[in-house]
Design a protein around this motif. Sequence first.
Motif, mmCIF file in Angstrom:
data_model
loop_
_atom_site.group_PDB
_atom_site.id
_atom_site.type_symbol
_atom_site.label_atom_id
_atom_site.label_comp_id
_atom_site.label_asym_id
_atom_site.label_seq_id
_atom_site.Cartn_x
_atom_site.Cartn_y
_atom_site.Cartn_z
ATOM 1 N N ILE A 1 0.826 -1.212 0.000
ATOM 2 C CA ILE A 1 0.000 0.000 0.000
ATOM 3 C C ILE A 1 0.859 1.261 0.000
ATOM 4 O O ILE A 1 0.632 2.175 -0.785
ATOM 5 C CB ILE A 1 -0.960 0.000 1.208
ATOM 6 N N PHE A 2 1.846 1.321 0.872
ATOM 7 C CA PHE A 2 2.585 2.573 1.069
ATOM 8 C C PHE A 2 3.781 2.758 0.143
ATOM 9 O O PHE A 2 4.231 3.878 -0.047
ATOM 10 C CB PHE A 2 3.037 2.697 2.525
ATOM 11 N N ILE A 3 4.306 1.672 -0.433
ATOM 12 C CA ILE A 3 5.504 1.803 -1.264
ATOM 13 C C ILE A 3 5.261 1.394 -2.711
ATOM 14 O O ILE A 3 5.714 2.062 -3.632
ATOM 15 C CB ILE A 3 6.674 0.980 -0.668
ATOM 16 N N MET A 4 4.548 0.295 -2.920
ATOM 17 C CA MET A 4 4.513 -0.289 -4.251
ATOM 18 C C MET A 4 3.351 0.176 -5.120
ATOM 19 O O MET A 4 3.562 0.704 -6.198
ATOM 20 C CB MET A 4 4.542 -1.815 -4.143
ATOM 21 N N SER A 5 2.119 -0.058 -4.696
ATOM 22 C CA SER A 5 1.012 0.148 -5.634
ATOM 23 C C SER A 5 -0.171 0.909 -5.061
ATOM 24 O O SER A 5 -1.217 0.989 -5.703
ATOM 25 C CB SER A 5 0.548 -1.208 -6.170
ATOM 26 N N GLY A 6 -0.075 1.434 -3.880
ATOM 27 C CA GLY A 6 -1.166 2.234 -3.325
ATOM 28 C C GLY A 6 -2.384 1.413 -2.956
ATOM 29 O O GLY A 6 -2.296 0.221 -2.706
ATOM 30 N N THR A 7 -3.515 2.073 -2.955
ATOM 31 C CA THR A 7 -4.753 1.418 -2.519
ATOM 32 C C THR A 7 -5.584 0.867 -3.681
ATOM 33 O O THR A 7 -6.726 0.470 -3.471
ATOM 34 C CB THR A 7 -5.611 2.399 -1.703
ATOM 35 N N ASP A 8 -5.003 0.833 -4.868
ATOM 36 C CA ASP A 8 -5.717 0.205 -5.992
ATOM 37 C C ASP A 8 -5.991 -1.252 -5.650
ATOM 38 O O ASP A 8 -5.147 -1.940 -5.080
ATOM 39 C CB ASP A 8 -4.874 0.276 -7.272
ATOM 40 N N ASP A 9 -7.149 -1.752 -5.985
ATOM 41 C CA ASP A 9 -7.545 -3.148 -5.730
ATOM 42 C C ASP A 9 -7.380 -3.538 -4.265
ATOM 43 O O ASP A 9 -6.959 -4.647 -3.942
ATOM 44 C CB ASP A 9 -6.735 -4.109 -6.609
ATOM 45 N N ILE A 10 -7.734 -2.644 -3.353
ATOM 46 C CA ILE A 10 -7.509 -2.883 -1.928
ATOM 47 C C ILE A 10 -8.258 -4.121 -1.422
ATOM 48 O O ILE A 10 -7.747 -4.853 -0.578
ATOM 49 C CB ILE A 10 -7.847 -1.625 -1.080
ATOM 50 N N ILE A 11 -9.452 -4.360 -1.943
ATOM 51 C CA ILE A 11 -10.209 -5.541 -1.509
ATOM 52 C C ILE A 11 -9.442 -6.812 -1.855
ATOM 53 O O ILE A 11 -9.304 -7.716 -1.016
ATOM 54 C CB ILE A 11 -11.623 -5.566 -2.146
#
Length: 164
Positions: free
Chosen positions: A49-59
């Motif tokens: 979440i914080f370094i690689m890809s953010g909150t995209d597709d969080i589910i």
Amino acid sequence: MTASTNQNIIVSDDEKLQNEKRRAIYIRPFLLFYVNSLIAEVVFLLVAIFIMSGTDDIINKVLWTLVFCPLGMGGAMGGIVNVFIVDKYYGSKAIYLTTVISVLVLGGCNILCYNLDLVFHFFGASDHPLWFHWRYPMIAFVGYSSGKLLFTDEGQKQLASFGV
């Protein structure tokens, strides 16, 4: 009538106490590897979440890291350790075998997750492949430390103090 070859499951009170003590020996690998996997997956989720890809597709990220992976890895490692090590080895040989099995199984799972992420793009493997591959030394350490907890007298005492 022929004599029954079935094992009688009704046991005496003494046998019940012994069975309760033995049950912990077989449950501990499942619980230990589940908890270790859950802790590792929480770290991996935070990194994703914080370094690689953010909150995209969080589910999808949460389901994979906090549900499927810990259950699968904890179950697989617990079952394999129970089948191949528990009641067969103790001490340094059991620790070594637990470490090797961890590297093979959990390392194989890491390779699988890396390759799946190259297809599904949930965690950013294509942009940050080293974030996946730095895990192998940690996997070996987790196997070693879990083996020490499961297969040494000091580790058994420590697990018992945790209520496991």
